[in-house]
Design a protein around this motif. Sequence first.
Motif, PDB file in Angstrom:
ATOM      1  N   ALA A 181       0.813  -1.221   0.000  1.00 37.92           N
ATOM      2  CA  ALA A 181       0.000   0.000   0.000  1.00 37.92           C
ATOM      3  C   ALA A 181       0.850   1.277   0.000  1.00 37.92           C
ATOM      4  O   ALA A 181       0.542   2.209  -0.749  1.00 37.92           O
ATOM      5  CB  ALA A 181      -0.974  -0.009   1.167  1.00 37.92           C
ATOM      6  N   PRO A 182       1.928   1.363   0.795  1.00 36.85           N
ATOM      7  CA  PRO A 182       2.746   2.590   0.725  1.00 36.85           C
ATOM      8  C   PRO A 182       3.368   2.809  -0.655  1.00 36.85           C
ATOM      9  O   PRO A 182       3.432   3.944  -1.133  1.00 36.85           O
ATOM     10  CB  PRO A 182       3.833   2.360   1.777  1.00 36.85           C
ATOM     11  CG  PRO A 182       3.228   1.404   2.739  1.00 36.85           C
ATOM     12  CD  PRO A 182       2.369   0.500   1.902  1.00 36.85           C
ATOM     13  N   LEU A 183       3.774   1.739  -1.315  1.00 35.23           N
ATOM     14  CA  LEU A 183       4.324   1.859  -2.659  1.00 35.23           C
ATOM     15  C   LEU A 183       3.290   2.425  -3.623  1.00 35.23           C
ATOM     16  O   LEU A 183       3.599   3.284  -4.454  1.00 35.23           O
ATOM     17  CB  LEU A 183       4.809   0.489  -3.151  1.00 35.23           C
ATOM     18  CG  LEU A 183       5.271   0.423  -4.602  1.00 35.23           C
ATOM     19  CD1 LEU A 183       6.544   1.223  -4.783  1.00 35.23           C
ATOM     20  CD2 LEU A 183       5.443  -1.003  -5.036  1.00 35.23           C
ATOM     21  N   VAL A 184       2.050   1.978  -3.491  1.00 34.09           N
ATOM     22  CA  VAL A 184       0.989   2.463  -4.374  1.00 34.09           C
ATOM     23  C   VAL A 184       0.717   3.941  -4.116  1.00 34.09           C
ATOM     24  O   VAL A 184       0.473   4.709  -5.062  1.00 34.09           O
ATOM     25  CB  VAL A 184      -0.286   1.611  -4.203  1.00 34.09           C
ATOM     26  CG1 VAL A 184      -1.434   2.188  -4.997  1.00 34.09           C
ATOM     27  CG2 VAL A 184      -0.009   0.183  -4.617  1.00 34.09           C
ATOM     28  N   VAL A 185       0.782   4.380  -2.875  1.00 32.13           N
ATOM     29  CA  VAL A 185       0.585   5.808  -2.582  1.00 32.13           C
ATOM     30  C   VAL A 185       1.691   6.631  -3.245  1.00 32.13           C
ATOM     31  O   VAL A 185       1.428   7.682  -3.830  1.00 32.13           O
ATOM     32  CB  VAL A 185       0.538   6.058  -1.058  1.00 32.13           C
ATOM     33  CG1 VAL A 185       0.553   7.537  -0.738  1.00 32.13           C
ATOM     34  CG2 VAL A 185      -0.700   5.397  -0.463  1.00 32.13           C
ATOM     35  N   TYR A 186       2.918   6.147  -3.193  1.00 31.92           N
ATOM     36  CA  TYR A 186       4.020   6.851  -3.851  1.00 31.92           C
ATOM     37  C   TYR A 186       3.832   6.859  -5.374  1.00 31.92           C
ATOM     38  O   TYR A 186       4.122   7.860  -6.036  1.00 31.92           O
ATOM     39  CB  TYR A 186       5.362   6.231  -3.496  1.00 31.92           C
ATOM     40  CG  TYR A 186       5.716   6.359  -2.036  1.00 31.92           C
ATOM     41  CD1 TYR A 186       5.519   7.536  -1.337  1.00 31.92           C
ATOM     42  CD2 TYR A 186       6.250   5.277  -1.334  1.00 31.92           C
ATOM     43  CE1 TYR A 186       5.832   7.655   0.001  1.00 31.92           C
ATOM     44  CE2 TYR A 186       6.571   5.379   0.009  1.00 31.92           C
ATOM     45  CZ  TYR A 186       6.364   6.570   0.669  1.00 31.92           C
ATOM     46  OH  TYR A 186       6.674   6.676   1.990  1.00 31.92           O
ATOM     47  N   LEU A 187       3.351   5.761  -5.935  1.00 30.72           N
ATOM     48  CA  LEU A 187       3.080   5.719  -7.365  1.00 30.72           C
ATOM     49  C   LEU A 187       1.999   6.718  -7.758  1.00 30.72           C
ATOM     50  O   LEU A 187       2.095   7.380  -8.798  1.00 30.72           O
ATOM     51  CB  LEU A 187       2.664   4.306  -7.788  1.00 30.72           C
ATOM     52  CG  LEU A 187       3.762   3.255  -7.864  1.00 30.72           C
ATOM     53  CD1 LEU A 187       3.167   1.877  -8.131  1.00 30.72           C
ATOM     54  CD2 LEU A 187       4.782   3.611  -8.917  1.00 30.72           C
ATOM     55  N   LEU A 188       0.969   6.844  -6.928  1.00 30.48           N
ATOM     56  CA  LEU A 188      -0.093   7.806  -7.225  1.00 30.48           C
ATOM     57  C   LEU A 188       0.404   9.244  -7.127  1.00 30.48           C
ATOM     58  O   LEU A 188       0.004  10.100  -7.924  1.00 30.48           O
ATOM     59  CB  LEU A 188      -1.277   7.581  -6.292  1.00 30.48           C
ATOM     60  CG  LEU A 188      -2.070   6.293  -6.538  1.00 30.48           C
ATOM     61  CD1 LEU A 188      -3.161   6.147  -5.508  1.00 30.48           C
ATOM     62  CD2 LEU A 188      -2.629   6.263  -7.940  1.00 30.48           C
ATOM     63  N   ALA A 189       1.273   9.513  -6.173  1.00 30.45           N
ATOM     64  CA  ALA A 189       1.860  10.854  -6.079  1.00 30.45           C
ATOM     65  C   ALA A 189       2.708  11.153  -7.318  1.00 30.45           C
ATOM     66  O   ALA A 189       2.664  12.267  -7.864  1.00 30.45           O
ATOM     67  CB  ALA A 189       2.693  10.976  -4.811  1.00 30.45           C
TER      68      ALA A 189
END
Length: 123
Positions: free
Chosen positions: A47-55
Amino acid sequence: MRATRASRVARGCAAAAVFAFAVLVVLLGFACTIEMESFPGLRENLAPLVVYLLAFAALLAAGGLVLAGRRSYARWAAVVVLGALMALRMWTLAPMLHCWSYDSVGRNDDGSYDCVNRGDMLP
C-alpha cells in the motif's frame, strides 16, 4: 508560422506521452495490490508503494498540463480520466492504509484488513 505549428505539435505529442505514462503508473498501482484485494490471506504490504506511485502520477499529470498548453481541451479530458482512475485507486486502497508501518496485510473474509509484522510471528 511553421516553427510555431511544429512546436505546438511536438508539445502536444509530449503531453500525450506524459499522460499515457501517468495512466500506466496508476495501472501499475492497481496491479501491485490486486492480489491483496482479491482473496483472504496474508500478503506483503504494498500500500505505501501504491501511494508513492499515485503521487508520482499526479506529478506527471501536472507536467502534462504544463506541456499541453492553455487552450487545450484534450488536457482537461486527460486530467479527468487520470483523476477518476486515481480516485478509484484511493477508494479501494483506503481500507488498508492504516497498516502503513506493517510489513504484511491480512485480508479477512468480511473484507477488513489486519496489520501483521511477520517478524513478530516467529517463536
